[in-house]
Enzyme design. Sequence first.
Site, PDB file in Angstrom:
ATOM      1  N   HIS A  13       0.874  -1.194   0.000  1.00 14.58           N
ATOM      2  CA  HIS A  13       0.000   0.000   0.000  1.00 14.58           C
ATOM      3  C   HIS A  13       0.899   1.228   0.000  1.00 14.58           C
ATOM      4  O   HIS A  13       1.425   1.633   1.037  1.00 14.58           O
ATOM      5  CB  HIS A  13      -0.898   0.014   1.241  1.00 14.58           C
ATOM      6  N   HIS A  15       1.640   5.333  -1.698  1.00 20.11           N
ATOM      7  CA  HIS A  15       1.351   6.520  -2.498  1.00 20.11           C
ATOM      8  C   HIS A  15       2.689   7.148  -2.912  1.00 20.11           C
ATOM      9  O   HIS A  15       3.515   7.451  -2.043  1.00 20.11           O
ATOM     10  CB  HIS A  15       0.570   7.558  -1.684  1.00 20.11           C
ATOM     11  N   LYS A  99      -9.048  -0.333  -6.155  1.00 16.33           N
ATOM     12  CA  LYS A  99      -9.156   0.348  -4.876  1.00 16.33           C
ATOM     13  C   LYS A  99     -10.520   0.994  -4.728  1.00 16.33           C
ATOM     14  O   LYS A  99     -10.978   1.731  -5.607  1.00 16.33           O
ATOM     15  CB  LYS A  99      -8.067   1.425  -4.748  1.00 16.33           C
ATOM     16  N   HIS A 136     -10.392   1.049   1.441  1.00 20.97           N
ATOM     17  CA  HIS A 136     -10.261   2.026   2.520  1.00 20.97           C
ATOM     18  C   HIS A 136     -11.507   1.837   3.382  1.00 20.97           C
ATOM     19  O   HIS A 136     -12.585   2.332   3.047  1.00 20.97           O
ATOM     20  CB  HIS A 136     -10.172   3.453   1.990  1.00 20.97           C
ATOM     21  N   HIS A 174      -4.653  -0.626   5.842  1.00 23.29           N
ATOM     22  CA  HIS A 174      -4.239   0.205   6.980  1.00 23.29           C
ATOM     23  C   HIS A 174      -5.202   0.095   8.172  1.00 23.29           C
ATOM     24  O   HIS A 174      -5.754   1.094   8.649  1.00 23.29           O
ATOM     25  CB  HIS A 174      -4.059   1.666   6.569  1.00 23.29           C
ATOM     26  N   ASP A 247       1.203   2.612   3.617  1.00 22.88           N
ATOM     27  CA  ASP A 247       0.346   3.776   3.399  1.00 22.88           C
ATOM     28  C   ASP A 247       1.152   5.062   3.509  1.00 22.88           C
ATOM     29  O   ASP A 247       0.669   6.073   4.021  1.00 22.88           O
ATOM     30  CB  ASP A 247      -0.840   3.796   4.362  1.00 22.88           C
TER      31      ASP A 247
END
Length: 346
Positions: A13, A15, A99, A136, A174, A247
Site C-alpha cells: 500500500h 502513495h 481500490k 479504505h 491500513h 500507506d
Amino acid sequence: MNRLTITYPDDWHLHVRDESALVHTVFDASQRFARAIIMPNLKPPIITTQQALAYRNRILSVLPKDRIFQPLMTLYLTDNTTAEEIIRAKDSGYIYGVKLYPAGVTTNSDSGVANLAKLYPIFEILQRKTLPLLLHGETADLNIDIFDREKIFIERNLIPILHDFPELKVVLEHISTQEAVEFIQATSSNIAATITPHHLLLNRNAMLLGGIQPHHYCLPVLKREKHRQALITAATSGNPKFFLGTDSAPHSKSNKESACGCAGIYNSHAALEIYTEIFEAADSLNKLEGFTSFYGPDFYELPRNQAKITLIKSPWKVPETLPFGDQVLIPLQAGLTINWRLEKNQ
C-alpha cells in the site's frame, strides 16, 4: 542481535504521487522494497487501464538504474466503473487490484464510490477473475464519530459484501482498531489486512498532545493505545492474514500546516527500519520476515522475492525535512533517532 538479513520486502500500500514528486518518493520506496501496490488516488484519479499503464511508465522513468523495484498498479473504483474495464485491467498483466474509496473519506476520494450496491456486478467480476478488492474501510457517514468509522464500515458494509461474494479476495487496508484485527482473524483466508508503521508506532496522543500535530494526522485517524497494542500483537503474531503496507502518503509541509491540513504520513524514508524497531521491542524479530516479505506475495499469488536486504543496529537521526518536488515535507520521526538502518550500498 546487531545485524539482520531478510528476504527483500514488498509494500502492499503505497502513495508516490506524480510529476516532480516521483523522483523523491520512488527513490525512498525502491531502496527498501522490491515491489509496491501503487495507490490510484491522483488528481484526476487512475480509473482506466490506459491511465494506469501510463502512470507505471512515469514511475519507472525515475527509478534509479540499480534498483529492482516493480510498481504493481491499481484502478480507482467509481460508481461508473465498467465490467469491461475490470477485464481489461486483469488481462493487462500489470494491474493487481482495484481500490475502493467511499466517496469523501480521505485524500482525493471525491470521485469514490457513493453507492456500494451499484458495484455488485463489479464485485462479481473481481471474484471470478480473482482480482483483489482493496478497501479504505471507513464509512463516509458524517453522523458517525471519526474514531468509529472503521468499525462501522466493517459492520454495515464489508460483512454484507463478503456474505454475497464469499470468494472475493479482499484487503482491508491500513487497519487501525482492535475490532478490525478481530474481524480479520475470524474471516476466511481470502480476507487479509495491511498494517502501517505509524499505526504501530503512535496512538492518538501523538496527534493531540502539546497542540495539534498535523504531521501525525492520517486517515484512518490514530486510535487509543489499546488499538495500537492490538495491531502490534497482530503484526507480530505470524498470522499470514496480516502483512506490510506502509500507506506512506506524502504531502508538502505547507499543505499539512494549513487551515485544513491534508491527511497522510510520509514514512517511505524509514519504513522498514521503523518496522524492525517495533518488532524488536515486541521481542519478535523472528516474525519480521514473514510480515514484511512472505505473507503479502503469498496472498497476491506472486512469487516471493529472491534478493536479500540487510539491516544493522546503528542509530541514525531522521532529517527534519525531506525534498518533495520543488517543496519539502516533514517525514515520520523527523528529528528523532531510529536504532536500525539499512546496510550501506543498498
